[in-house]
Design an enzyme around this catalytic site. Structure first.
Site, mmCIF file in Angstrom:
data_model
loop_
_atom_site.group_PDB
_atom_site.id
_atom_site.type_symbol
_atom_site.label_atom_id
_atom_site.label_comp_id
_atom_site.label_asym_id
_atom_site.label_seq_id
_atom_site.Cartn_x
_atom_site.Cartn_y
_atom_site.Cartn_z
ATOM 1 C CD GLU A 61 -2.723 1.516 0.099
ATOM 2 O OE1 GLU A 61 -3.261 0.595 -0.265
ATOM 3 O OE2 GLU A 61 -2.723 2.638 -0.224
ATOM 4 C CB THR A 85 -6.202 -0.045 -3.667
ATOM 5 O OG1 THR A 85 -5.539 0.622 -2.617
ATOM 6 C CG2 THR A 85 -6.054 -1.474 -3.450
ATOM 7 C CG HIS A 110 -4.729 3.939 3.116
ATOM 8 N ND1 HIS A 110 -5.394 5.013 3.110
ATOM 9 C CD2 HIS A 110 -5.125 3.615 1.859
ATOM 10 C CE1 HIS A 110 -6.029 5.383 2.434
ATOM 11 N NE2 HIS A 110 -6.083 4.516 1.591
ATOM 12 C CG ASP A 157 -1.462 0.900 -3.770
ATOM 13 O OD1 ASP A 157 -0.585 1.500 -3.329
ATOM 14 O OD2 ASP A 157 -2.671 0.705 -3.394
ATOM 15 C CG HIS A 158 -1.970 4.279 -4.896
ATOM 16 N ND1 HIS A 158 -2.017 5.052 -3.742
ATOM 17 C CD2 HIS A 158 -2.784 3.382 -4.769
ATOM 18 C CE1 HIS A 158 -2.702 4.391 -2.815
ATOM 19 N NE2 HIS A 158 -3.192 3.354 -3.503
#
Ligand code: GP9
Ligand code: MN
Length: 714
Positions: free
Chosen positions: A261, A305, A421, A483-484
């Site tokens: 994450e 996500t 996150h 993921d980002h």
């Protein structure tokens, strides 16, 4: 007493009657919110919004009755609206008890193939307190029949109805505005159905969902078979041959995807206060068994996500707005990794400690061909075991062993972590033994980011130790990716100094550079790994790993290309049509030299060339959008590919299904559990997670008897 009588006499006016109905619907909705639904309220503001959100839409609905002047029409219509409200509420109550999710238009109409709506077991899902959802209607009708409530026969002025409608509308708009303060882009991004219900109420959700599914339907209805022809042509010309060096090197291995994450590439090999942020991932990054990429970019849009998952599973882009999973995931046909590998005998599973409905995973995964989905209900996520988005990472890995070891091999298993996150919360007990001291910037998000990234690193390390001890490592290819971004462009200037950059000269190019995320393919046993500088993105992962597994990808519609291939396309498209490539980048309408980071004005010749690159990026994104928005894969049958039948999958009793398969296979079973002479490997798992020392061992899945029997085999 007199006062009460006077108050009750108001009910004999039309407005009073509507107020009574509104209050009753409101109370019934609160009953559902508190006893039946689980809306995951995080703060007082959300709580207040939840309490008030039924009022606006109920007022709007009941204002319809004022369109009818004669009393003998007004009252039946008012009651009909009330009945409609109650039916929506009650059907959702029942539906939620079965699916832990809210009903959508496609589930009601049977349009979606994933859910078959409520089954014959609905009666078994009723509870004694359900009486309260209906009793008021019966009592009110009785009171009218017995003339205790008298019909107001006076002809009403039209403006009363209009005033009531306006009041409802103003309240609704206020509600939406307040919701947007706590959860920006609530309606454009559609995170989770339960979010919309939590913020705006059930009626608003139902209307919103209705509009969305109508739009989808129209888009699809106009599509014809030939619409896919151009896409197939593009696909063929864009195809990149596997590299001889990597083709098939992971044949028949398990595939373990570690979805990290919000992890960004800048943490790799980064030291803070003399200590590495991610010491374990760094060692993996440098290890000869790993193909590590340092110019790998995320390409997600608003679906964050879920967009990353879609990019990896299908090698198609997310949608221009919202999340592909939530918008079309329930209805689309896909040629996704779990389905493709499923044809080669792979078992597929996802492990994720958040609610199954988040990003509509519960429905989308079935269309992707996932056989098992271990969501929050399979784990104990109580108390300090979870943060904002679910089970803490160390616990996710640890608590998944009892499921993982039951998968028949080879398997394709994805672990989606959550602890790193935004806003990067972690309990102090999770960091108290750590010697890692984070940055001291003025931005707590930046400081906390490194703490949770460090935690994630340790979680992965513990899992790896288990993979080696259990013997899984040598049979597996492990794919790790961020993921980002975790820190957004608004935090980047605060991050600049940590990265040794000047915040004052920070520009669009610098932001684009930070969209790099880690991407590593680790193949224990090989020593051919190296640091690869190829430019690529999430779109390229599927063809890359399928080729490594020895699977031909030519017949599948994929927009990415094998990162190892000589024909790899190294222009990386972002969802907003910006792009980066080894030589030039185009960010926010400005061209940059990718090596120096300097903006420049190209001469005519170069400009033409760069326009061509832009055209290519636009074409690719629009082909991908049309493929997904119009569900065009329904018109395409790649030879030998068996279409996914989502109805085959039921995520409610995963462990029972696995046990059954294991038993049926007897000594042919290839699960780790069977290979370990029918003994659990859980004991091999070592973690320093403090939550485990005061554990109750409960999972959220209360009704799963099979789970109990399986854990008693340990
Ligand atoms: C939710 C988790 C977070 O289950 O995957 O999603 P994100 O907010 O990163 O898109
Ligand atoms: Mn994410």
């Amino acid at each position: 007493m007199n006062k009460l009588k006077r108050l009750f006499s108001h009910v004999n006016t039309r407005v009073g009657f509507i107020v009574l109905l509104t209050i009753l619907i409101w109370l019934k909705t609160l009953l559902a919110y508190f006893t039946d639904f689980n809306l995951g309220i995080d703060n007082a503001f959300q709580f207040i919004l939840m309490i008030i959100n039924p009022i606006a839409s109920t007022i709007i609905l009941s204002s319809v009755a004022f369109l009818f002047k004669p009393a003998k029409l007004f009252y039946p219509i008012a009651l009909l609206m009330d009945l409609l409200n109650t039916v929506i509420l009650y059907l959702n109550v029942i539906y939620f008890r079965e699916f832990t999710d809210f009903m959508t238009v496609s589930t009601i109409t049977g349009y979606s193939k994933v859910n078959q709506g409520l089954s014959g077991s609905s009666l078994a899902l009723t509870k004694p307190h359900d009486v309260f959802y209906w009793i008021d209607l019966i009592v009110i009708i009785g009171l009218i029949l017995f003339k205790v409530i008298k019909l107001d026969k006076r002809i009403q002025k039209a403006r009363i109805g209009f005033a009531i409608f306006s009041l409802g509308s103003v309240l609704l708009l206020t509600n939406i505005a307040l919701a947007d303060m706590d959860r920006p882009q609530l309606l454009t991004r559609t995170f989770d159905r339960s979010y919309i219900v939590k913020y705006l109420g059930l009626n608003s959700f139902t209307v919103y969902d209705g509009i969305k599914s109508q739009q989808n339907k129209e888009m699809r209805a106009t599509a014809t078979k030939s619409a896919i022809d151009d896409i197939l042509k593009h696909n063929e010309s864009h195809y990149a041959e596997p590299s001889k060096k990597t083709e098939g090197i992971a044949k028949n291995k398990n595939v373990i995807i570690l979805h990290l994450e919000s992890l960004q590439q800048f943490v790799i090999n980064k030291k803070i206060n003399g200590k590495e942020v991610t010491p374990f991932l760094n060692s993996l990054y440098k290890n000869k068994s790993t193909y590590s990429f340092d110019n790998f970019f995320h390409q997600v849009g608003q679906g964050k996500t879920s967009d990353a998952e879609n990019l990896l599973e299908t090698s198609t882009y997310g949608l221009p707005q919202g999340s592909l999973f939530t918008q079309v995931g329930s209805d689309n046909e896909f040629e996704a990794a779990p389905a493709i590998l499923g044809q080669d005998g792979y078992t597929s599973a996802v492990f994720h400690g958040n609610n199954a409905s988040f990003w509509n995973r519960d429905n989308t995964y079935k269309n992707l061909g996932y056989q098992y989905f271990f969501d929050a209900s399979y784990y104990n996520t109580s108390g300090d075991r979870a943060t904002g988005y679910g089970l803490k990472d160390k616990l996710l890995f640890h608590d998944s062993v009892k499921y993982l070891e039951k998968l028949q091999q080879p398997f394709y298993a994805k672990f989606i972590t959550v602890t790193n996150h935004f806003p990067f919360d972690l309990d102090s007990e999770d960091t108290k033994d750590s010697t890692f001291k984070t940055t001291g910037t003025n931005d707590s998000k930046v400081n906390n980011y490194f703490v949770t990234a460090h935690y994630l690193d340790k979680a992965v390390k513990e899992f790896y130790q288990y993979l080696y001890k259990s013997g899984l490592a040598k049979n597996s290819m492990i794919v790790l990716y961020g993921d980002h971004y975790g820190l957004s462009n608004s935090e980047n200037t605060n991050l600049a100094s940590v990265l040794g950059k000047d915040p004052n000269s920070w520009n669009g190019f610098d932001n684009a550079q930070l969209q790099r995320v880690p991407f590593m393919i680790n193949l224990p046993g090989t020593n051919k790994g190296y640091e690869d500088h190829t430019y690529g993105g999430e779109i390229d992962v599927l063809p890359t790993i399928l080729h490594m597994l020895g699977i031909n990808t030519k017949k599948y519609v994929q927009f990415g290309t094998d990162l190892f291939s000589k024909q790899h396309d190294s222009v990386v498209a972002f969802r907003n049509r910006d792009w980066v490539s080894p030589k030039y980048s185009s960010i926010g309408g400005v061209y940059y030299d990718s090596k120096t980071g300097q903006p420049f004005d190209p001469d005519d010749k170069l400009r033409e060339k760069l326009h061509k690159v832009q055209d290519k990026v636009n074409t690719e994104l629009s082909y991908s959008d049309s493929l997904n928005q119009k569900n065009l894969l329904r018109f395409y049958d790649p030879k030998g590919f068996k279409k996914v039948n989502p109805k085959k999958y039921n995520y409610d009793d995963g462990i029972a299904q696995l046990n059954k398969i294991q038993q049926a296979l007897g000594n042919k079973s290839t699960s780790l559990y069977s290979k370990n002479k029918d003994k659990s490997t859980q004991k091999l798992y070592k973690t320093d997670a403090p939550e485990l020392t005061h554990d109750s061992g409960q999972t959220n899945r209360i009704s799963n008897n099979n789970l109990e029997s399986s854990s008693s085999q340990k």
